[in-house]
Design an enzyme around this catalytic site. Structure first.
Site, PDB file in Angstrom:
ATOM      1  N   VAL A 200       4.390  -5.671  -5.050  1.00  0.00           N
ATOM      2  CA  VAL A 200       5.553  -5.557  -4.155  1.00  0.00           C
ATOM      3  C   VAL A 200       5.711  -6.908  -3.458  1.00  0.00           C
ATOM      4  O   VAL A 200       4.723  -7.501  -3.005  1.00  0.00           O
ATOM      5  CB  VAL A 200       5.343  -4.432  -3.112  1.00  0.00           C
ATOM      6  CG1 VAL A 200       6.553  -4.320  -2.189  1.00  0.00           C
ATOM      7  CG2 VAL A 200       5.087  -3.105  -3.814  1.00  0.00           C
TER       8      VAL A 200
ATOM      9  N   HIS B 156       0.833  -1.204   0.000  1.00  0.00           N
ATOM     10  CA  HIS B 156       0.000   0.000   0.000  1.00  0.00           C
ATOM     11  C   HIS B 156       0.873   1.262   0.000  1.00  0.00           C
ATOM     12  O   HIS B 156       0.537   2.255  -0.646  1.00  0.00           O
ATOM     13  CB  HIS B 156      -0.912   0.023   1.236  1.00  0.00           C
ATOM     14  CG  HIS B 156      -1.928  -1.077   1.268  1.00  0.00           C
ATOM     15  ND1 HIS B 156      -1.855  -2.134   2.140  1.00  0.00           N
ATOM     16  CD2 HIS B 156      -3.044  -1.280   0.514  1.00  0.00           C
ATOM     17  CE1 HIS B 156      -2.890  -2.932   1.949  1.00  0.00           C
ATOM     18  NE2 HIS B 156      -3.622  -2.444   0.962  1.00  0.00           N
TER      19      HIS B 156
ATOM     20  N   ARG C 265      -3.674 -10.473   3.781  1.00  0.00           N
ATOM     21  CA  ARG C 265      -4.053 -11.812   4.253  1.00  0.00           C
ATOM     22  C   ARG C 265      -2.841 -12.670   4.608  1.00  0.00           C
ATOM     23  O   ARG C 265      -3.015 -13.735   5.201  1.00  0.00           O
ATOM     24  CB  ARG C 265      -4.925 -12.514   3.211  1.00  0.00           C
ATOM     25  CG  ARG C 265      -6.317 -11.884   3.108  1.00  0.00           C
ATOM     26  CD  ARG C 265      -7.230 -12.635   2.156  1.00  0.00           C
ATOM     27  NE  ARG C 265      -8.611 -12.213   2.288  1.00  0.00           N
ATOM     28  CZ  ARG C 265      -9.232 -11.375   1.445  1.00  0.00           C
ATOM     29  NH1 ARG C 265      -8.600 -10.879   0.408  1.00  0.00           N
ATOM     30  NH2 ARG C 265     -10.495 -11.036   1.650  1.00  0.00           N
TER      31      ARG C 265
END
Ligand code: PAF
Length: 292
Positions: free
Chosen positions: A189, A49, A200
């Site tokens: 990534v 992120h 997860r």
């Protein structure tokens, strides 16, 4: 940590919880000549992120990270209830990446009672693969992303290539519905051992975590075979399966080689085609992909 309604900052980052306030803020920023870049997330933020956020920030736009665990994209047997929620840690990551605004809307405003009677549905790219295994998933994704687009009014929205099919479906939705939004695809990534970053991954126990590296091993073995001149899908798919079978604990959901444009299986693999994997390790479902 629970987010208190009315709280305006978490870890020093401005947090907006109400749709009307987010819309008014977006309108004011645009009137002031700012472009807006949206990074839609379900929280449990990680370095993947952070890369999305950096790519969005590089567009010289005010950066909004939405954090919303969207109930409508989870099936009844899926992990909605246990999906990791930690707004404090997410805000700390956003602060470190100089995010301008976190938009963390309330269920009561996004959906009344987890329901909606108006849906946004893409029906071509969404029908196979994840769409087939997770009925209703992409309808939930498209609906919430359309809502976020209407609320945040971004000029740019960043999506990771790890969810390859999601990226394709959203790109198509933007085109079909005429949203004036540039979709920014951001490469996967990976950890040092090449496991693709995913919220997860934290479900995996240490044994499963070690076994999970087989996904990239399978993808990279198929890529190497392709580089030697093998362009037939059947042997490339057989190579994927052979490598995955090295870990008996893996339960295969699918291993397919598809056209990146249509997501339909190909027989002759051209450069740009994509290998898509979905497997279970214990209770955890992992996906990964590689472009030939
Ligand atoms: O990729 C995700 O995290 C979600 O599917 C998204 C795009 C934020 C929609 O809920």
């Amino acid at each position: 940590m629970t987010l208190v309604v009315g709280q305006t900052k978490v870890a020093g980052v401005k947090i907006i919880r109400h749709i009307a306030e987010m819309q008014a803020t977006a309108t004011a920023l645009k009137r002031a000549g700012r472009r807006l870049a949206l990074v839609p997330t379900m929280g449990a933020l990680h370095a993947g992120h952070a890369t999305l956020i950096r790519r969005a920030r590089a567009c010289d736009a005010a950066t909004v990270v939405s954090i919303y665990v969207n109930p409508t994209q989870f099936g009844p047997q899926e992990d909605f209830n246990r999906y990791p929620r930690d707004i404090e840690a997410d805000a700390a990551l956003c602060a470190g990446e100089s995010v301008d605004i976190i938009f963390a809307p309330l269920d009561a405003e996004m959906y009344a009672g987890n329901a909606a009677s108006t849906w946004v549905e893409e029906t071509a790219l969404a029908k196979r693969l994840e769409g087939e295994r997770r009925p209703g998933h992409f309808r939930g994704v498209c609906t919430v992303v359309a809502k976020l687009f209407n609320i945040v009014q971004p000029d740019i929205a960043a999506f990771g290539q790890k969810d390859f099919q999601q990226l394709a479906v959203i790109t198509r939705m933007v085109r079909d519905l005429g949203y004036p939004i540039e979709i920014l695809p951001v490469p996967i990534v990976r950890e040092a051992d090449d496991l693709a970053l995913s919220s997860r991954n934290r479900y995996l126990n240490p044994t499963e975590r070690a076994q999970a590296t087989i996904l990239w091993q399978a993808l990279s073995a198929a890529q190497k075979l392709f580089a030697t001149g093998e362009h037939r899908a059947a042997p490339l798919q057989a190579s994927l399966l052979r490598t995955l079978q090295l870990v008996p604990a893996i339960r295969l959901d699918y291993a397919e080689i598809v056209s990146a444009a249509t997501l339909e299986p190909v027989t002759d693999v051209q450069t740009g085609a994509v290998a898509l994997l979905a497997v279970y390790l214990g209770q955890t479902r992992l996906i990964d992909n590689a472009i030939f």
